[in-house]
Design a protein around this motif. Sequence first.
Motif, PDB file in Angstrom:
ATOM      1  N   GLU A   1      -6.646   3.047  -2.852  1.00  0.00           N
ATOM      2  CA  GLU A   1      -7.651   2.060  -2.438  1.00  0.00           C
ATOM      3  C   GLU A   1      -7.318   1.877  -0.959  1.00  0.00           C
ATOM      4  OE1 GLU A   1      -6.302   2.044  -6.267  1.00  0.00           O
ATOM      5  OE2 GLU A   1      -5.177   1.012  -4.818  1.00  0.00           O
ATOM      6  N   SER A   2      -6.194   1.958  -0.398  1.00  0.00           N
ATOM      7  CA  SER A   2      -5.904   1.453   0.978  1.00  0.00           C
ATOM      8  C   SER A   2      -6.042   2.774   1.950  1.00  0.00           C
ATOM      9  CB  SER A   2      -4.606   0.942   1.139  1.00  0.00           C
ATOM     10  OG  SER A   2      -3.587   1.579   0.305  1.00  0.00           O
TER      11      SER A   2
ATOM     12  N   CYS B   1      -4.360  10.457  -7.329  1.00  0.00           N
ATOM     13  CA  CYS B   1      -5.549   9.695  -8.243  1.00  0.00           C
ATOM     14  C   CYS B   1      -4.944  10.156  -9.613  1.00  0.00           C
ATOM     15  CB  CYS B   1      -6.646  10.505  -8.084  1.00  0.00           C
ATOM     16  SG  CYS B   1      -7.407  10.509  -6.475  1.00  0.00           S
TER      17      CYS B   1
ATOM     18  N   SER C   1       0.977  -1.279  -0.122  1.00  0.00           N
ATOM     19  CA  SER C   1      -0.052  -0.032   0.065  1.00  0.00           C
ATOM     20  C   SER C   1       0.825   1.273   0.013  1.00  0.00           C
ATOM     21  CB  SER C   1      -0.903  -0.032   1.261  1.00  0.00           C
ATOM     22  OG  SER C   1      -0.202  -0.160   2.353  1.00  0.00           O
TER      23      SER C   1
END
Lengths: 367, 148, 209
Positions: B35-36, B88, B21
């Motif tokens: 996501e994490s 992102c 991560s």
Amino acid sequence: MTFKTESFVVNAGPQHPSTHGLFRMRFTLDGEVIQDVEPIFGYLHRGIEKLTEGLNYTQDIVFTDRLDYLTSMSNNHAYVLAVEKLAGIQVPERTEYLRIIMTELMRIASHLMTVGFLLNELGAFMTPLLYMFREREKILDLFEMVCGQRLTYNYFRIGGVSQDVPEEFFPAVKKYIDSLPRFIAEYDQLLAENEILLMRTKNIGILKPDAAVNCSVSGPVLRASGVNWDIRKADPYSIYDRFEFDVPTGSVGDVYDRYRMRIEEMHQSIRIIKQAMAQIPSGEIQAKVPRILRPPKGEAYAHVEAPKGELGFYIVSDGSTNPYRLHIRSSSFINLRLLRELMIGTKIADAIVIFGSIDICLGEVDR
Amino acid sequence: MALALPATEISAKLEAQFPGSVVESSGNTIVIKPESTLQIASFLKNTPDFDFDYVSFITAVDYNTYFELVYYLISLKHNHTLTLKTRCTDRENPSVPSVNSLWKGADYQEREVYDLMGIRFEGHPNLKRILLWEGFQGYPLRKDFKPQ
Amino acid sequence: MEEESTGMGVEDNSKPYIYPDIELDKREGEAIEAARKLYKQPIADSDSWLEEEISRNILLTTVDALINWSRRSSIWPVNSGLACCAFEMIATAASRFDISRFGMEIFRPSPRQADLLIACGTLTWKMAPTYKRIYEQMAEPKWVIAMGACAISGGLFRRSYSVVPGINLIIPVDVYIPGCPPRPEALLHGIQQLQEKIRHYSIAKKKEQ
């Protein structure tokens, strides 16, 4: 005979005498008890974060004045600290002391206004407010002596302050500081035993410490709930570690404690100003900074204990004359999260008092 | 004095707990995968050594190829700080899990990032525009925003 | 004692609002976008009274003089502070600069009871339809003072995406007071200019309009 009731929606619109600026609340009421409240703001969103990307670092100081327009000196201080951290500039000693004297005087002025408007909302219509304005006018006279402006000072510069104080400034400050405790005591005596004030503020709008920390609350509201977090002590900036002062904390976290916080903080500010005036050296007031400042690539975050809470500036620089991104962490915007917690279940009259005790300034909320 | 925690030790612990991560770490900053976000934030909040119970600010920066979200976390008990960042790369529909369930202070800040930058937060209970009005076209703080 | 205390902890939160309000917000947004497309040209300042004074041969009658005196000596402003200049307006109303000597210390919360709108501060497009509605709710005769650089032309924030560049796009203005913020003395000077203007009104002329 059974009554059928339904809840109705009332809009306390953007133009309203008790909403400290252009703030709108949509209440869902059951009689006089609030079932739900939605705060709506953005009526003063001027796009300051985008506008700062078009001007260079020194020109951006004027935007910071207009954020929380009642505490311009503190806003300037936070911004200038962030840029100096980014560019690695060291300020002279005299500047540090002058900056602290100005920010503490600003804290007194801001708390005077907060207390005055809170009492205005409690129903003591204009009398306490006009008394507070009288004292605030004396502070504004001091600021006018220094930089010529009454509200939006633009006094701080990157690496220093814009001009040195005239000779009559320190005697005038001393005279004012010596008379202020008597005024606060007179004011307190009129109000502290007042039964209406006590009944309308004690045990109203209680904020527990866990809720306060979880909602990222800062400033006197956080300290009234019992959490001892003051940035001047926890993460000292400028030369606050040289002064002795206490950080008042409350026990219950209701409206009365928040009112008490501001009165006590005014006393502590007076202590700091006295110590600063005794220790201030003479010397230059501006460090050597290039005329067009190009800080190195990187980012920095600096926060100060503004009168309303934690004010911080996060600046990302790409090596050019303008900031790449400037984010303003404003305490009023984040403290507003509390409204929904504290107002549900109260009556409208109490709700307005709770709103006044959180003390927001719309310039900072909307930026 | 607030202690800025050294990021390399913490990122080692995070890698051990949630492998894959952490993207990079330097100074006081850890960059993680979007996501994490929720898992790592929850770990940082609930572990007694870290105890990050106060989120000071959440903001986003538009570097032209990606958006970078910055979270500045403080622990009032231990008086230490940490900066958490995620990136992102999707410019059309950027989306990140919301940390509102952990820290209520993230509520309005995430709405502001959605309003001005257009990044959606999954799991946010009330994600709508907060400073601008419904019907405003575009996201002003993006670098490619053209005012009408 | 438990019932008397109010306020709560962290438990219930983020529950959805009882009154689903997204429809109201969308309607408000449509009104704002419509205002943005509609108000592109500034409304001309009402200074026709300057020429007509010279061209009119009839002097003001005693009735006009009496009515104008009573109107200009007790103008009641409406609470219309927007931003920083509002605090200079409040300071003018406070005891040092005392706007009460001009008969104006009553700031009415409702626009229906007022006759002066002092626009102090930056007007944004989000607030513009509401501000127009406040102006329309006031009864004739009514006057508008644009106080501060932001109200005159958008000021420091003119190039922003959400600021109206001057309130004279939305409502007609009588007196402009420059400054950022203007000093209370400047506001009082502007009010005296407005009183000068009211001195020259005539009810006969009004009937022709």
